[in-house]
Scaffold this active site. Structure first.
Site, PDB file in Angstrom:
ATOM      1  N   GLU A 219      43.839  78.130  -0.846  1.00 40.86           N
ATOM      2  CA  GLU A 219      43.004  76.924  -0.874  1.00 40.86           C
ATOM      3  C   GLU A 219      43.409  75.952   0.228  1.00 40.86           C
ATOM      4  O   GLU A 219      44.566  75.528   0.278  1.00 40.86           O
ATOM      5  CB  GLU A 219      43.122  76.213  -2.226  1.00 40.86           C
ATOM      6  CG  GLU A 219      42.321  74.916  -2.262  1.00 40.86           C
ATOM      7  CD  GLU A 219      42.411  74.170  -3.579  1.00 40.86           C
ATOM      8  OE1 GLU A 219      41.659  73.193  -3.761  1.00 40.86           O
ATOM      9  OE2 GLU A 219      43.231  74.553  -4.441  1.00 40.86           O
TER      10      GLU A 219
ATOM     11  N   ASP B  43      37.398  73.547  -1.613  1.00 41.24           N
ATOM     12  CA  ASP B  43      37.288  72.353  -2.447  1.00 41.24           C
ATOM     13  C   ASP B  43      36.535  71.359  -1.577  1.00 41.24           C
ATOM     14  O   ASP B  43      37.047  70.916  -0.546  1.00 41.24           O
ATOM     15  CB  ASP B  43      38.679  71.847  -2.812  1.00 41.24           C
ATOM     16  CG  ASP B  43      38.660  70.572  -3.642  1.00 41.24           C
ATOM     17  OD1 ASP B  43      37.739  69.740  -3.456  1.00 41.24           O
ATOM     18  OD2 ASP B  43      39.572  70.380  -4.456  1.00 41.24           O
TER      19      ASP B  43
ATOM     20  N   HIS C 264      35.420  74.691  -5.453  1.00 40.25           N
ATOM     21  CA  HIS C 264      35.752  73.581  -6.331  1.00 40.25           C
ATOM     22  C   HIS C 264      34.761  72.465  -6.039  1.00 40.25           C
ATOM     23  O   HIS C 264      34.680  71.988  -4.905  1.00 40.25           O
ATOM     24  CB  HIS C 264      37.181  73.085  -6.097  1.00 40.25           C
ATOM     25  CG  HIS C 264      38.230  73.931  -6.735  1.00 40.25           C
ATOM     26  ND1 HIS C 264      39.577  73.740  -6.505  1.00 40.25           N
ATOM     27  CD2 HIS C 264      38.147  74.960  -7.620  1.00 40.25           C
ATOM     28  CE1 HIS C 264      40.267  74.622  -7.216  1.00 40.25           C
ATOM     29  NE2 HIS C 264      39.422  75.374  -7.891  1.00 40.25           N
TER      30      HIS C 264
ATOM     31  N   GLU D 194      36.158  70.599 -10.712  1.00 38.64           N
ATOM     32  CA  GLU D 194      37.608  70.414 -10.744  1.00 38.64           C
ATOM     33  C   GLU D 194      37.998  68.970 -11.068  1.00 38.64           C
ATOM     34  O   GLU D 194      38.323  68.178 -10.185  1.00 38.64           O
ATOM     35  CB  GLU D 194      38.253  70.845  -9.423  1.00 38.64           C
ATOM     36  CG  GLU D 194      39.756  71.027  -9.585  1.00 38.64           C
ATOM     37  CD  GLU D 194      40.495  71.114  -8.265  1.00 38.64           C
ATOM     38  OE1 GLU D 194      41.596  71.669  -8.268  1.00 38.64           O
ATOM     39  OE2 GLU D 194      39.997  70.610  -7.245  1.00 38.64           O
TER      40      GLU D 194
END
Length: 276
Positions: free
Chosen positions: A148, A181, A207, A247
């Site tokens: 990530e 994300d 995310h 998230e």
């Protein structure tokens, strides 16, 4: 679009509450946060894995991924001496084992901050060494590893799509993937869709949050500044078929069920009717 709940926001409640809420509120899957008191890898190895597997069965909730806490408290494979690095890698390997046993779809890790005085060649050399070892382990047991990218407020290693490309080139493993994300590119004025353009089938997960554009704070959809409706339309048009974890982390953990409900309702309202 398939949605996931992240269990981090439930950390002050028994983990069964997270499974129950994910099921009752209508999430399609659950992403397990690997921190205490819920699902810390050594605790799972000591017997806690039985509860996780039982809860997944009881609530018929797929475990879409397992995300051990690797951002520096206390494990950070990018910072510290060789003993610290070794300990961090051993913990991640144990997390990969536990992800496999709970039938998770992936193990998600990040490259946390490497320190202000560390030069780039040392950073990337250490990252390559770490990922090579972890990918070899993941390949041997048949588990996908997702790296990530973080915001620049959290790390100075892998923070944008080009950093991901560099990491994937250094360690070309069939088990190594990445994700986005959407807060991370937004706070850097980087187009979210550039991840889709650059990573192709190496983009494995999303995310979804909202962002103020000036911090790493994760907001419920609608509380920040992101043009989420338009973004989700582009993501759907691109043919993305994976999970999107909404998230929520620590900002909303006083009422995790209420905010998990609100977040899911707001997220689905952003989608075309046939994708909700």
């Amino acid at each position: 679009m398939k949605t996931g709940m992240f269990t981090c926001g439930h950390q002050r409640l028994p983990i069964e509450h997270a499974f129950r809420d994910a099921s009752e509120l209508g999430y399609d899957g659950i992403e397990i946060w690997g921190g205490r008191p819920h699902a810390f890898a050594p605790d799972l190895k000591a017997g806690g894995i039985k509860q996780i597997k039982a809860l997944a069965q009881t609530y018929q909730m797929p475990i879409i991924g397992y995300t051990p806490e690797t951002n520096g408290y206390p494990y950070n494979m990018m910072l510290g001496d060789e003993h610290m690095r070794r300990e961090s890698l051993d913990m991640i390997k144990l997390a990969i084992d536990m992800a496999k046993e709970m039938n998770a779809g992936y193990t998600l890790i990040s490259a946390a901050h490497a320190g202000y005085l560390t030069p780039p060649n040392v950073i990337w050399g250490r990252l390559a060494e770490n990922l090579s070892e972890l990918c070899e382990y993941a390949e041997n047991i048949g588990m996908d590893l997702i790296l990530e990218p973080l915001t620049p407020y959290e790390s100075n290693v892998v923070c944008n799509a080009n950093d991901v490309l560099h990491a994937l080139a250094l360690v070309p493993s069939p088990r190594l993937f990445s994700m986005v994300d959407i807060c991370a590119p937004y706070v850097q004025a980087e187009p979210v869709m550039s991840y889709f353009d650059k990573l192709g089938d190496k983009l494995r997960h999303l995310h979804i949050v909202d962002s103020d554009g000036a911090s790493d704070t994760h907001y419920i959809p609608g509380e920040g500044k992101m043009p989420l409706r338009e973004l989700m339309r582009d993501i759907i048009d691109r043919g993305y078929e994976g999970y999107s974890t909404v998230e929520l982390v620590t900002m909303y953990m006083n009422e995790p069920r209420l905010y998990a409900r609100q977040a899911l309702e707001r997220f689905r309202a952003l989608l075309p009717e046939d994708e909700r």
